[in-house]
Design a protein around this motif. Structure first.
Motif, PDB file in Angstrom:
ATOM      1  N   ILE A 231      -5.329 -66.853 -47.766  1.00  0.00           N
ATOM      2  CA  ILE A 231      -6.628 -67.312 -46.890  1.00  0.00           C
ATOM      3  C   ILE A 231      -6.795 -65.627 -46.416  1.00  0.00           C
ATOM      4  CG2 ILE A 231      -7.042 -68.163 -44.404  1.00  0.00           C
ATOM      5  CD1 ILE A 231      -5.724 -70.531 -45.629  1.00  0.00           C
ATOM      6  N   GLY A 232      -5.812 -64.951 -45.935  1.00  0.00           N
ATOM      7  CA  GLY A 232      -6.078 -63.635 -45.153  1.00  0.00           C
ATOM      8  C   GLY A 232      -4.693 -63.226 -44.880  1.00  0.00           C
ATOM      9  N   GLU A 233      -4.741 -61.846 -44.385  1.00  0.00           N
ATOM     10  CA  GLU A 233      -3.501 -61.060 -44.173  1.00  0.00           C
ATOM     11  C   GLU A 233      -2.687 -61.654 -42.916  1.00  0.00           C
ATOM     12  OE1 GLU A 233      -3.193 -56.736 -45.471  1.00  0.00           O
ATOM     13  OE2 GLU A 233      -5.385 -57.125 -45.509  1.00  0.00           O
ATOM     14  N   ALA A 234      -3.442 -61.828 -41.905  1.00  0.00           N
ATOM     15  CA  ALA A 234      -2.669 -62.432 -40.731  1.00  0.00           C
ATOM     16  C   ALA A 234      -2.004 -63.717 -41.005  1.00  0.00           C
ATOM     17  CB  ALA A 234      -3.921 -62.595 -39.598  1.00  0.00           C
ATOM     18  N   ASN A 235      -2.664 -64.532 -41.631  1.00  0.00           N
ATOM     19  CA  ASN A 235      -2.274 -65.693 -42.049  1.00  0.00           C
ATOM     20  C   ASN A 235      -0.920 -65.711 -42.881  1.00  0.00           C
ATOM     21  OD1 ASN A 235      -2.828 -68.631 -43.970  1.00  0.00           O
ATOM     22  ND2 ASN A 235      -3.772 -68.521 -41.824  1.00  0.00           N
TER      23      ASN A 235
ATOM     24  N   GLY B 219     -18.729 -62.641 -40.474  1.00  0.00           N
ATOM     25  CA  GLY B 219     -17.709 -62.907 -39.568  1.00  0.00           C
ATOM     26  C   GLY B 219     -16.671 -63.860 -39.914  1.00  0.00           C
ATOM     27  N   GLN B 220     -17.182 -64.841 -40.767  1.00  0.00           N
ATOM     28  CA  GLN B 220     -16.179 -65.552 -41.311  1.00  0.00           C
ATOM     29  C   GLN B 220     -15.129 -64.984 -42.134  1.00  0.00           C
ATOM     30  OE1 GLN B 220     -17.587 -67.925 -44.884  1.00  0.00           O
ATOM     31  NE2 GLN B 220     -16.451 -69.702 -44.527  1.00  0.00           N
ATOM     32  N   ALA B 221     -15.620 -64.221 -42.789  1.00  0.00           N
ATOM     33  CA  ALA B 221     -14.692 -63.256 -43.882  1.00  0.00           C
ATOM     34  C   ALA B 221     -13.534 -62.450 -42.777  1.00  0.00           C
ATOM     35  CB  ALA B 221     -15.306 -62.411 -44.678  1.00  0.00           C
ATOM     36  N   TRP B 222     -14.187 -61.732 -41.696  1.00  0.00           N
ATOM     37  CA  TRP B 222     -13.274 -61.088 -40.934  1.00  0.00           C
ATOM     38  C   TRP B 222     -12.363 -61.955 -40.257  1.00  0.00           C
ATOM     39  CZ3 TRP B 222     -11.792 -56.316 -40.713  1.00  0.00           C
ATOM     40  CH2 TRP B 222     -11.282 -55.759 -39.594  1.00  0.00           C
ATOM     41  N   PHE B 223     -12.665 -62.863 -39.638  1.00  0.00           N
ATOM     42  CA  PHE B 223     -11.944 -64.087 -38.980  1.00  0.00           C
ATOM     43  C   PHE B 223     -10.954 -64.416 -40.197  1.00  0.00           C
ATOM     44  CE2 PHE B 223     -13.875 -65.915 -35.043  1.00  0.00           C
ATOM     45  CZ  PHE B 223     -14.078 -65.069 -34.372  1.00  0.00           C
ATOM     46  N   ALA B 224     -11.206 -64.868 -41.415  1.00  0.00           N
ATOM     47  CA  ALA B 224     -10.288 -65.186 -42.283  1.00  0.00           C
ATOM     48  C   ALA B 224      -9.155 -64.164 -42.715  1.00  0.00           C
ATOM     49  CB  ALA B 224     -10.925 -65.531 -43.466  1.00  0.00           C
TER      50      ALA B 224
ATOM     51  N   MET C 124     -16.954 -74.191 -40.157  1.00  0.00           N
ATOM     52  CA  MET C 124     -17.519 -75.059 -38.953  1.00  0.00           C
ATOM     53  C   MET C 124     -17.769 -74.192 -37.771  1.00  0.00           C
ATOM     54  SD  MET C 124     -16.290 -78.706 -37.172  1.00  0.00           S
ATOM     55  CE  MET C 124     -14.819 -78.090 -36.336  1.00  0.00           C
ATOM     56  N   GLY C 125     -16.896 -73.567 -37.268  1.00  0.00           N
ATOM     57  CA  GLY C 125     -17.012 -72.737 -36.008  1.00  0.00           C
ATOM     58  C   GLY C 125     -18.164 -71.576 -36.234  1.00  0.00           C
ATOM     59  N   TRP C 126     -18.137 -70.926 -37.461  1.00  0.00           N
ATOM     60  CA  TRP C 126     -19.185 -70.183 -37.580  1.00  0.00           C
ATOM     61  C   TRP C 126     -20.627 -70.723 -38.022  1.00  0.00           C
ATOM     62  CZ3 TRP C 126     -19.549 -65.043 -36.673  1.00  0.00           C
ATOM     63  CH2 TRP C 126     -18.482 -64.402 -36.569  1.00  0.00           C
ATOM     64  N   GLN C 127     -20.710 -71.658 -38.543  1.00  0.00           N
ATOM     65  CA  GLN C 127     -21.874 -72.291 -38.928  1.00  0.00           C
ATOM     66  C   GLN C 127     -22.324 -72.907 -37.466  1.00  0.00           C
ATOM     67  OE1 GLN C 127     -23.519 -73.864 -42.372  1.00  0.00           O
ATOM     68  NE2 GLN C 127     -21.731 -73.611 -43.723  1.00  0.00           N
ATOM     69  N   TRP C 128     -21.630 -73.526 -36.864  1.00  0.00           N
ATOM     70  CA  TRP C 128     -21.962 -74.137 -35.609  1.00  0.00           C
ATOM     71  C   TRP C 128     -22.739 -73.001 -34.560  1.00  0.00           C
ATOM     72  CZ3 TRP C 128     -20.934 -73.733 -30.202  1.00  0.00           C
ATOM     73  CH2 TRP C 128     -21.291 -74.951 -29.702  1.00  0.00           C
ATOM     74  N   VAL C 129     -21.957 -71.950 -34.355  1.00  0.00           N
ATOM     75  CA  VAL C 129     -22.488 -70.743 -33.669  1.00  0.00           C
ATOM     76  C   VAL C 129     -23.834 -70.266 -34.245  1.00  0.00           C
ATOM     77  CG1 VAL C 129     -22.222 -68.934 -32.626  1.00  0.00           C
ATOM     78  CG2 VAL C 129     -20.296 -70.287 -32.634  1.00  0.00           C
ATOM     79  N   ALA C 130     -23.874 -70.181 -35.446  1.00  0.00           N
ATOM     80  CA  ALA C 130     -24.882 -69.382 -36.036  1.00  0.00           C
ATOM     81  C   ALA C 130     -26.184 -70.355 -36.230  1.00  0.00           C
ATOM     82  CB  ALA C 130     -24.663 -69.087 -37.679  1.00  0.00           C
TER      83      ALA C 130
END
Ligand SMILES: Cc1cc2nc3c(=O)[nH]c(=O)nc-3n(C[C@H](O)[C@H](O)[C@H](O)COP(=O)(O)OP(=O)(O)OC[C@H]3O[C@@H](n4cnc5c(N)ncnc54)[C@H](O)[C@@H]3O)c2cc1C
Length: 485
Positions: free
Chosen positions: A41-45, A364-369, A382-388
């Protein structure tokens, strides 16, 4: 008969249906996690994953079990594991989103090839296929979904107790020695200074997750409905990462909260408010289950070819917390340092990126991921599409947050801002929300703003109008296309 209990995002022993299923039938068991560095998923994860696997290994060993951790190409490793132990059945919790869906499909193919029994278990509060409208369709708006879910809450399966002890996984066949160690790529991430610093803000693992539940319920829970939108307050549960890794079963958490409702010290309204937020999480998984493309594509067709800008500088300013809008920069710096960001601020930074900088929600989704420890394919999309405004539950005009107004409302004393932007510590709170508008007053205190903090490159009002114009133009264009067809 040998069962493989395949762990994904269910790194716990309590309420673990695959594990209990194998145990009940008194079978030989192999426990494994397969880490494919090309599909994460990503590095922090990953930094959290490393620590969480260590914790799971400790708990399993205390009970006589052993977690095998295989690193490398997913299919090859899975295949090798099945053959090494002559596995007869594979048991696992079904997960939505990538990389889980692809891996689950590979497992299905491999098991079919070897004619091995495969049994997925659901972790949702209630099976998605049974949460349907009267017409038998699935929901795409939260409130009706939630109302339906509320009618089903008393039927949510009771959690299973953690096993007291586990037989040695498979005494006749020892594992390859490399399978006993934390995968080297995760070990490496764990050693990096950024990961060490980030993880130092947290306590990882199933036991710690329950400690967190208890301290939150005994501390802030009763204030949750009134305080949860204020980022300076320690008012939210911070359970998202434990839930994402399945260190905590959502069903068990739900039953725990329902139980607290019957005790005198707990405010039922506050508990219901928390359950409602947890239902958003259920909704995210439900949506992705029925619409797997939501991770990559806008749900609303008019956004599919939306004219997003492609401005590297604005993206970089946002990522580094250098936009010049303090509430945005505070959020982005909190994210960078702790791997987490308050929900209200997530909404604001997402709104700034998509509606003021006019950059795609996918950026934004990629950076958050990559930077969120709780990065979750379903909630993130869902969060990104909701705000966008391009997802289900769309309302683009109402989710165009003014970050200055929001900052004044939800961080009135600028405590959150000043915590993450120490360079603004000495500026009075009333000017900190939009410091560029008060440059002279700030100068009269002896601070030259330009020297300590960026002036925004993007005009909030103008960019807002520009974005709305684009939405309108795109809507008109899509309608015209639909008429033509
Ligand atoms: C743009 C954007 C991206 C997001 N990305 C993620 C993500 O990758 N992973 C993630 O777990 N959450 C994500 N969220 C949802 C939400 O911000 C976090 O779940 C929440 O901030 C976690 O903090 P908490 O545990 O203290 O929440 P609490 O307020 O204590 O809520 C309890 C739990 O309910 C669930 N929850 C709360 N709010 C939401 C919500 N809006 N949507 C879905 N579930 C919710 C979470 O599991 C959370 O742990 C995102 C929100 C936005 C706006």
């Amino acid at each position: 008969m040998t069962s493989l209990v395949w762990f994904q995002r269910d790194l716990r022993l309590s309420d673990h249906a695959p594990l209990m299923h194998a145990l009940k039938r008194n079978q030989k068991m192999v426990f494994a996690y397969l880490h494919d560095p090309a599909q994460t998923i990503g590095e922090a994860n990953n930094a959290w994953l490393a620590q969480s696997l260590i914790e799971l290994q400790k708990t399993l060993r205390l009970k006589g079990g052993e977690l095998l951790m295989l690193e490398g190409d997913f299919s090859e490793n899975f295949d090798q594991l099945l053959r090494h132990y002559q596995i007869d059945e594979v048991l696992y919790h079904y997960e939505v989103g990538e990389p889980f869906l692809s891996q689950q499909n590979l497992v299905l193919q491999i098991c079919q090839q070897y004619q091995i029994r495969l049994q997925p278990f659901d972790q949702a509060w209630y099976p998605a296929e049974q949460v349907l409208t009267q017409k038998g369709q699935n929901y795409s708006v939260f409130t009706p979904f939630y109302k339906k879910l509320l009618t089903l809450l008393n039927q949510v399966a009771y959690p299973l107790e953690a096993p007291k002890d586990l037989k040695p996984s498979n005494p006749e066949k020892s594992p390859l020695t490399t399978w006993l160690d934390l995968p080297s790529s995760l070990h490496k991430i764990r050693q990096t200074p950024w990961a060490k610093r980030m993880i130092s803000h947290w306590q990882v693992g199933e036991n710690q997750a329950w400690s967190r539940v208890k301290s939150f319920c005994d501390g802030s829970l009763n204030n949750y409905p009134t305080q949860r939108d204020y980022p300076a307050e320690p008012a939210t549960s911070k359970l998202s990462v434990h839930l994402q890794f399945g260190e905590l079963s959502t069903r068990e958490l739900l039953h725990h909260l329902q139980h607290l409702k019957r005790l005198p010290d707990y405010d039922t309204h506050a508990i219901d408010s928390l359950i409602r937020q947890l239902a958003w999480r259920e909704f995210g998984r439900y949506l992705l289950h029925f619409n797997p493309l939501l991770e990559r594509e806008s749900f609303q067709s008019k956004f599919v070819n939306f004219p997003w800008d492609d401005d590297e500088d604005n993206l970089l300013d946002w990522q580094q917390g250098q936009t010049g809008v303090p509430i945005i920069d505070a959020g982005m710096r909190e994210l960078w340092q702790t791997g987490w960001m308050h929900n209200r601020v997530r909404m604001l930074v997402a709104s700034w990126l998509t509606k003021n900088a006019n950059l795609s929600w996918r950026e934004g989704q990629a950076w958050f991921a990559n930077t969120l420890i709780d990065a979750d394919p379903a909630n993130n999309a869902m969060g990104w599409q909701w705000v966008a405004g391009c997802g289900v539950d769309a309302a683009p005009y109402y989710r165009l947050f003014n970050p200055v107004v929001q900052s004044e409302r939800f961080d009135p004393q600028a405590e959150y801002i000043k915590h993450w932007l120490p360079e603004l510590k000495l500026i009075p709170a009333k000017w900190v929300h939009a410091p560029w508008q008060h440059q002279n007053k700030i100068l009269s205190l002896g601070f030259d703003l330009i020297k300590i903090y960026p002036i925004p490159k993007i005009d909030l009002a103008r960019s807002r109008h520009d974005h709305l114009d684009r939405v309108q133009a795109q809507k008109t264009y899509t309608q015209a296309l639909q008429l033509q067809n």
